[in-house]
Structures are given as C-alpha cells and as structure tokens.
Design an enzyme around this catalytic site. Sequence first.
Site, short mmCIF file in Angstrom:
data_model
loop_
_atom_site.label_atom_id
_atom_site.label_comp_id
_atom_site.label_asym_id
_atom_site.label_seq_id
_atom_site.Cartn_x
_atom_site.Cartn_y
_atom_site.Cartn_z
N GLY A 53 0.93 -1.27 0.07
CA GLY A 53 0.12 -0.04 0.13
C GLY A 53 1.06 1.21 -0.01
N ASN A 54 0.23 2.29 0.42
CA ASN A 54 1.08 3.57 0.47
C ASN A 54 0.51 4.53 1.39
OD1 ASN A 54 -1.12 5.36 -0.82
ND2 ASN A 54 -0.73 3.97 -2.61
N SER A 55 1.03 5.75 1.62
CA SER A 55 0.64 6.55 2.85
C SER A 55 -0.29 7.50 2.44
CB SER A 55 1.77 7.11 3.41
OG SER A 55 2.70 7.60 2.59
N SER A 56 -1.22 7.36 1.27
CA SER A 56 -1.96 8.35 0.97
C SER A 56 -3.02 8.81 2.05
CB SER A 56 -2.57 8.17 -0.38
OG SER A 56 -3.59 9.07 -0.72
N ALA A 84 -4.10 7.35 -4.94
CA ALA A 84 -2.73 6.91 -5.04
C ALA A 84 -2.84 5.31 -5.25
CB ALA A 84 -1.83 7.31 -3.78
#
Length: 415
Positions: free
Chosen positions: A213-216, A281
């Site tokens: 995942g990502n930190s959006s 994102a």
Amino acid sequence: MSSPSAPARKIVVGVAGGIAAYKACHIIRAFKEVSDEVRVVPTAAALNFVGKATFEALSGNPVSTTVFDEVDKVQHVKIGQEADLIVIAPATADLMARIAAGRSDDLLAATILVATCPVVIAPAMHTEMWHNPATVANVKTLRERGITVIEPAHGRLTGKDSGPGRLPDPEQIVDIANAVARGVSLPRDLAGKKVLITAGGTKEYIDPVRFIGNSSSGKQGFALGEIAAQRGAEVTIVAGSTVELSTPAGAEIIKVSSTREMFEAVQERAGAADFIVMAAAVADFRPDTQASSKLKKGHDEDSLSVIHLLENPDILATTVQRRTAGELDSNPLIVGFAAETGDEKTSALEYAKAKLKKKGCDLLMCNEVGVGKVFGHDDNQGWILDTQGGVEEVKQGSKLEVAAAIWDRAASFRR
Ligand code: CTP
C-alpha cells in the site's frame, strides 16, 4: 491562520439558537489554538443552549447579545468594523431571515450589518426548514451579496429524523472559513453537475494481515469533494484507505480496498459523471496470489520472501479510452493527478507533462512528492497542466485552497 509574526486575526464567532450551538465551542477553540483573537456574539436564544460563561472562558472576551451593553465602546459597530472574519455557526433560519432583511435587532445582526470582512454562515436546522422557500430565497440573497453560506451536512438531526440540515463538523467549518478568508470563493457553478472522485490509497493484500500500500491520506480527494459539494455538485467519492475524514455535504462515499475494486466502482459510475477527478494513489501492482493464511518467513516460493507481482488495470487511462470510444454518455471532463519526484536529468514538471500525454486526460494536477512532502500534510502546491500546453502554478495552500484552484481550472476548461 496567523503566522507567528503576523498580527492576530480578529475573528467573530456568531452563534444562533439551535441544538448545534455546542459545536461552536470547538470552533472557538480551533481559532484560539492558532492565536486568533476571538469575540463570541451569540443571540439571546443561543444562550439557552450554551451558557455565557462557557463562551467567555473559551474566547477570553466578554460576551453580550444586545447592543445596549458596553455602549460607551460603541460595540454594535466596533465589533463588525474591526473583524477580519465572521463565522456564524450554527445559523438558524430565523437569523438568516433577519440578516437577509438587513435588520439590526441584536448585537449579532448589527455586527453583520456593519462588517466589510468575509462572512461565512454555517446553517443548521430541520430539513423542512432548510427546504422552505423562504429559507431558500434568503440563502440565495445572502450568497448574491457575497456571504458564503456553507451547505449543511446530511445526517441525523435532533430527533429521529435525518436529512440535509446538520451542522458540518467544526473542523470542516474552520477549514472552509480559513480558505474563504484567504480568497477562495464558492460560486454555485457546479450546481446540477455530477462529480466522481477517487481518493486515498489502494491496498493489495499478500496474506490476511499484510498488504502492499502507500501512505496517501485521502485529504486532497476529500477536499476536492468538499469544494465541489459547496459549489453545488452531486459528489461521489470512491475512497480507498484514508485517515479519518469528515464526509463533504451530501457526498456519497463508496469504500473500496484494492485497485480492482476501485476500477470497478469507477467504471460503473463514469458514464453518468460530468467531471471525474482521480486523486487516489493507486497501487500499480498486486501479488499474483493472496495467501489464505499468514505467510511465514522462509526461503521457498510459498514464503514471504518471494512475491510475484501482476500489473493492475490503469483506472484513469481506461476511463479516458472508454470516453474516446464513446462509451461514456456524459462525456466527462477528466482530471488526473501526478505525484512526481524529479531526478538529475528531468524535473518533476517534465515528468508530469509526459504523464499527461500518456494518460490522455484533460487536466493533470502535478505535485512534487518525497519524504516530508505532500502525503498526509495539510498543505499542497504544484501545477495544473492542460492538453493545450498550459501550465498554471498552484501556490502553496491548504488542500481546500488547492481543490478550489483545480475546480476553477476544470470549470473554465469545460467552458
Ligand atoms: N492511476 C490510475 N490507475 C492506476 C495508476 C494510476 O487511475 N493503476 C491514476 C492516479 O489516480 C493518478 C494518475 O493515474 O490520477 C497518475 O498516477 P501515478 O501513480 O502518478 O501514475 P502511474 O501511471 O502509476 O505512473 P508511474 O509509473 O509514475 O507510477
């Protein structure tokens, strides 16, 4: 917001007599926390809900409802003349009727009659009152006179009923008021338009507990939804993982987890949208298999150490292709986002120009990302690129201010 060197802003918080009056306490606190000077001006009815002592203690200033207190200081004109920003929350139907009629029968109405600063009104009332033609006409009059009337939230009202009429969260009101104070206007130019937004990050599960995942945070996507809703649009946000965020007025939130779920949710709704803005994102790859039980450390193909990836569908590019093929009845204007980092050879802006061409969307909001930049922050900045080669700089501002700039550009590009 005041910077440490700037003189404290003078904020008037007006409070009318509704059950939501208690939320004004959080608004006063939020302004005080950034060193604003706050003067609370309630109506007499508001003091049935929250006591004068509470407002005085929170603001650090005396509280009065009538023009006949502190007459020697000519408060009925002074408070309004000196204010940098007036925020009324909650505003009742009665108060808006009095302001629209130009009355000055208490200190709050007199203050507004005198004020030349931005005035932001957050109404709260039962749905029937909000939809009553008298209220509708008064709101229209106030907006025509340059007052910002915030759309109420939809949801549970005082009793068991629910609908439009709830006071938005105090944080939403403060953010909108600060944006208005910094020059953002909320014209009703998106009234009747359907807006579809993607927000947050997508997650691709490796096993039941781990994911790529990502930190959006989803803040920019929700800010786009907030501004669109305040400009009159019917808003749907397809949201991946986000921090906890308040729902924009009347917006429908479709929660998704993976890129493929976001893809399906967008494709289902794209043909009805007038504007599509893809601020999410999106995870470009997913594991080729998702283990049904938690993977163990180890060195074989079935362990965590080897993950084979498959490419995910490109939601933005597919939506553009479907529009080109005539599959989207509404012929939406499509806005993409590009979170770029520059390198020794190429700047973030040059990468964004190439991405606009590759994706084929109409506008592309580019921001430079990297450690400590943009993701999760309350501020944003960048450039809006268009297919005619135009590059508009978006100065550093809150995510609401950036959202307003994107909607200004999208609305003018559509025209
Ligand atoms: N996007 C999308 N579907 C994907 C990947 C990206 O819809 N599978 C959208 C994003 O929401 C954004 C735009 O495409 O509006 C650009 O996203 P970005 O991650 O910068 O683009 P990528 O195509 O993944 O390019 P890169 O190779 O730079 O990661």
